[in-house]
Design an enzyme around this catalytic site. Structure first.
Site, mmCIF file in Angstrom:
data_model
loop_
_atom_site.group_PDB
_atom_site.id
_atom_site.type_symbol
_atom_site.label_atom_id
_atom_site.label_comp_id
_atom_site.label_asym_id
_atom_site.label_seq_id
_atom_site.Cartn_x
_atom_site.Cartn_y
_atom_site.Cartn_z
ATOM 1 N N CYS A 114 -10.910 1.325 -19.241
ATOM 2 C CA CYS A 114 -12.192 2.200 -20.005
ATOM 3 C C CYS A 114 -12.773 1.551 -21.336
ATOM 4 O O CYS A 114 -13.433 2.052 -22.447
ATOM 5 C CB CYS A 114 -11.067 4.122 -20.578
ATOM 6 S SG CYS A 114 -11.529 4.629 -18.831
ATOM 7 N N HIS A 250 -16.403 7.292 -25.409
ATOM 8 C CA HIS A 250 -15.816 7.216 -24.400
ATOM 9 C C HIS A 250 -16.034 8.533 -23.546
ATOM 10 O O HIS A 250 -14.955 9.346 -24.211
ATOM 11 C CB HIS A 250 -14.606 6.801 -23.720
ATOM 12 C CG HIS A 250 -13.950 6.200 -22.449
ATOM 13 N ND1 HIS A 250 -14.766 6.055 -21.138
ATOM 14 C CD2 HIS A 250 -13.210 6.666 -21.824
ATOM 15 C CE1 HIS A 250 -14.759 5.800 -20.289
ATOM 16 N NE2 HIS A 250 -13.608 6.781 -20.954
ATOM 17 N N ASN A 280 -16.209 10.159 -15.584
ATOM 18 C CA ASN A 280 -15.610 9.155 -16.740
ATOM 19 C C ASN A 280 -16.395 8.173 -15.636
ATOM 20 O O ASN A 280 -15.933 8.022 -14.093
ATOM 21 C CB ASN A 280 -14.024 9.477 -16.352
ATOM 22 C CG ASN A 280 -13.393 8.026 -16.833
ATOM 23 O OD1 ASN A 280 -14.527 7.229 -17.566
ATOM 24 N ND2 ASN A 280 -12.195 8.142 -17.688
HETATM 25 N N1 ACO Z 1 -7.991 21.370 -9.297
HETATM 26 C C1 ACO Z 1 -7.127 22.430 -9.723
HETATM 27 N N2 ACO Z 1 -6.114 22.312 -9.859
HETATM 28 C C2 ACO Z 1 -5.583 20.659 -10.723
HETATM 29 C C3 ACO Z 1 -6.506 19.660 -10.416
HETATM 30 C C4 ACO Z 1 -7.434 19.907 -9.679
HETATM 31 N N3 ACO Z 1 -8.757 18.793 -9.629
HETATM 32 N N4 ACO Z 1 -5.794 18.367 -10.839
HETATM 33 C C5 ACO Z 1 -5.013 19.017 -11.519
HETATM 34 N N5 ACO Z 1 -4.511 20.442 -10.973
HETATM 35 C C6 ACO Z 1 -3.526 20.963 -11.789
HETATM 36 C C7 ACO Z 1 -1.684 20.418 -11.892
HETATM 37 O O1 ACO Z 1 -1.502 20.153 -10.511
HETATM 38 C C8 ACO Z 1 -1.146 21.231 -12.420
HETATM 39 O O2 ACO Z 1 -0.691 22.085 -11.940
HETATM 40 P P1 ACO Z 1 0.530 22.859 -12.182
HETATM 41 O O3 ACO Z 1 0.899 22.996 -13.636
HETATM 42 O O4 ACO Z 1 1.222 23.030 -11.312
HETATM 43 O O5 ACO Z 1 1.145 21.154 -12.111
HETATM 44 C C9 ACO Z 1 -2.260 21.801 -13.628
HETATM 45 O O6 ACO Z 1 -3.329 21.692 -12.629
HETATM 46 C C10 ACO Z 1 -2.359 21.047 -14.813
HETATM 47 O O7 ACO Z 1 -2.327 19.342 -14.411
HETATM 48 P P2 ACO Z 1 -2.516 18.722 -16.611
HETATM 49 O O8 ACO Z 1 -2.657 17.134 -15.540
HETATM 50 O O9 ACO Z 1 -1.412 19.305 -17.767
HETATM 51 O O10 ACO Z 1 -4.222 19.461 -16.491
HETATM 52 P P3 ACO Z 1 -4.670 18.742 -18.314
HETATM 53 O O11 ACO Z 1 -5.452 20.523 -18.424
HETATM 54 O O12 ACO Z 1 -3.939 18.181 -18.934
HETATM 55 O O13 ACO Z 1 -6.304 18.253 -17.404
HETATM 56 C C11 ACO Z 1 -6.845 16.124 -17.055
HETATM 57 C C12 ACO Z 1 -5.740 17.181 -16.809
HETATM 58 C C13 ACO Z 1 -8.399 16.468 -16.732
HETATM 59 C C14 ACO Z 1 -6.626 14.862 -16.249
HETATM 60 C C15 ACO Z 1 -6.650 15.751 -18.348
HETATM 61 O O14 ACO Z 1 -5.392 15.161 -18.896
HETATM 62 C C16 ACO Z 1 -7.471 13.972 -19.228
HETATM 63 O O15 ACO Z 1 -8.356 14.480 -19.078
HETATM 64 N N6 ACO Z 1 -6.474 13.471 -19.235
HETATM 65 C C17 ACO Z 1 -6.949 12.121 -19.944
HETATM 66 C C18 ACO Z 1 -7.943 11.354 -18.887
HETATM 67 C C19 ACO Z 1 -8.254 10.483 -19.455
HETATM 68 O O16 ACO Z 1 -8.939 9.876 -20.504
HETATM 69 N N7 ACO Z 1 -8.733 8.801 -18.595
HETATM 70 C C20 ACO Z 1 -9.167 7.758 -19.806
HETATM 71 C C21 ACO Z 1 -8.580 6.791 -19.877
HETATM 72 S S1 ACO Z 1 -9.377 6.555 -17.672
HETATM 73 C C22 ACO Z 1 -9.439 4.964 -17.954
HETATM 74 O O17 ACO Z 1 -8.800 4.295 -18.396
HETATM 75 C C23 ACO Z 1 -9.876 4.396 -16.345
#
Ligand code: ACO
Length: 323
Positions: A114, A250, A280
């Site tokens: 990214c 980004h 993304n």
């Molecule tokens: N629908 C419903 N529930 C979901 C989904 C979904 N699509 N995806 C995950 N959950 C659930 C998980 O299973 C978890 O459930 P649990 O608590 O029962 O285990 C719960 O939601 C919370 O999951 P988290 O991962 O803690 O959620 P978070 O608030 O952190 O959001 C997200 C997740 C959106 C992925 C976030 O962490 C994020 O954006 N992270 C950064 C990603 C990023 O910026 N990547 C950058 C670079 S990408 C690259 O370089 C290719």
């Protein structure tokens, strides 16, 4: 006099197919509400089956050439940031070069996930300042839909396909922060974090693999590292956050974008946001946002812009430029 790498053209391309969040409700235990509230994403574009990263990149490059009012032969080099090149080799950049009908100059890919577009801009700037090239096409293009595990709801709802391109030209500046062009760059990586975000395929497995991510861990690193790299680049340019007209971040997650702006003491009306429409798109997200930001009338000539990204590696960085 000081040489500067000045943006003379910008363009983008998005595949025709638009996929709203609701579509994932049919196959996964997820909802439009969850995806919107946790990521800010409402829809994304997916490439057609016969459309590759170099196809998307070529369309974006043609749009940037038209915007600059120049021909492909006026370009000395193409640097293409991607983690989803059509083939292991040759580079997607040489494919774009051929499609544009360019038989001189040189073309290569940069892979920093990214953060790839930031790394590519830095390379292009260094080549212009050293006199190796006068005009460089810098492209970010991805088809992340090809590396999605469609059974993994924690990743497949977050990514999209697209491409954006900038053309940089070496021009004489005064050497002050009032110059147009790239004013400062900051690049970083830390390979200790390689397991937070990776693709579980490649030449070692004989498959192209699927994206794996510990999203909440990446999230934690993102806000802290993005604000810091943006501030470091601004400091190198002799500027501060107060001088900025725009942050072009980004586009991974609206909560990361808001958190970074807050940490830098800036309001959201200084941020170009496209994540709701594109998801993304990895290395394509920044040139897409720059192109859309210009088309919306947000980014204007003379505006001071900081652009920043973090991704797999971890690799992250920022570029300060006057548009
Ligand atoms: N629908 C419903 N529930 C979901 C989904 C979904 N699509 N995806 C995950 N959950 C659930 C998980 O299973 C978890 O459930 P649990 O608590 O029962 O285990 C719960 O939601 C919370 O999951 P988290 O991962 O803690 O959620 P978070 O608030 O952190 O959001 C997200 C997740 C959106 C992925 C976030 O962490 C994020 O954006 N992270 C950064 C990603 C990023 O910026 N990547 C950058 C670079 S990408 C690259 O370089 C290719």
């Amino acid at each position: 006099m000081t040489k500067r790498s000045v943006v003379i053209g910008v363009g983008h391309y998005l595949p025709e197919r638009v996929v709203p969040n609701a579509e994932f409700e049919k196959t996964l235990d997820t909802s439009d509400e969850w995806i919107r509230s946790r990521s800010g994403i409402e829809r994304r574009h997916f490439a057609a089956e016969d459309e590759s990263t170099s196809d998307l990149a070529t369309h974006a490059a043609q749009a940037a050439l038209a915007d600059a009012g120049i021909e492909a032969d006026d370009i000395d080099a193409i640097i293409l940031a991607t983690s989803t090149a059509d083939l292991t080799f040759p580079s997607a950049a040489t494919m774009v070069q051929a499609r544009l009908g360019m038989t001189t100059g040189f073309a290569f890919d940069v892979q920093a996930v990214c953060a790839g577009f930031i790394y590519a801009l830095s390379n292009a700037n260094a080549m212009i300042l050293s006199g190796q090239a006068k005009r460089v096409m810098v492209i970010g293009a991805e088809t992340f839909s090809r590396i999605m595990d469609w059974t993994d709801r924690s990743t497949c709802v977050l990514f999209g396909d697209g491409a954006g391109a900038l053309i940089l030209e070496g021009q004489e500046g005064s050497g002050t922060a009032q110059d147009r062009g790239i004013l400062a760059v900051d690049l970083n990586s830390d390979g200790r974090y390689k397991d937070l975000l990776y693709v579980d395929g490649g030449v070692s497995t004989g498959t192209s693999g699927y994206l794996r991510m510990q999203g909440n861990q990446v999230f934690r690193h993102a806000v802290e590292k993005l604000a810091k790299t943006a501030e470091t680049a601004l400091e190198r340019a002799g500027l501060g956050a107060d001088d900025l007209d725009w942050i072009v971040p980004h586009q991974a997650n609206i909560r990361i974008i808001q958190g970074t702006a807050r940490k830098m003491g800036l309001s959201m009306d200084k941020v170009v946001v496209t994540v709701q429409d594109h998801g993304n798109t990895s290395a394509a997200s920044i040139p897409l946002a720059l192109s859309v930001g210009k088309a919306r009338g947000q980014i204007k000539q003379g505006d001071l812009v900081v652009t920043e990204a973090i991704g797999g590696g971890l690799a992250w960085g920022a570029v300060v430029l006057r548009w």
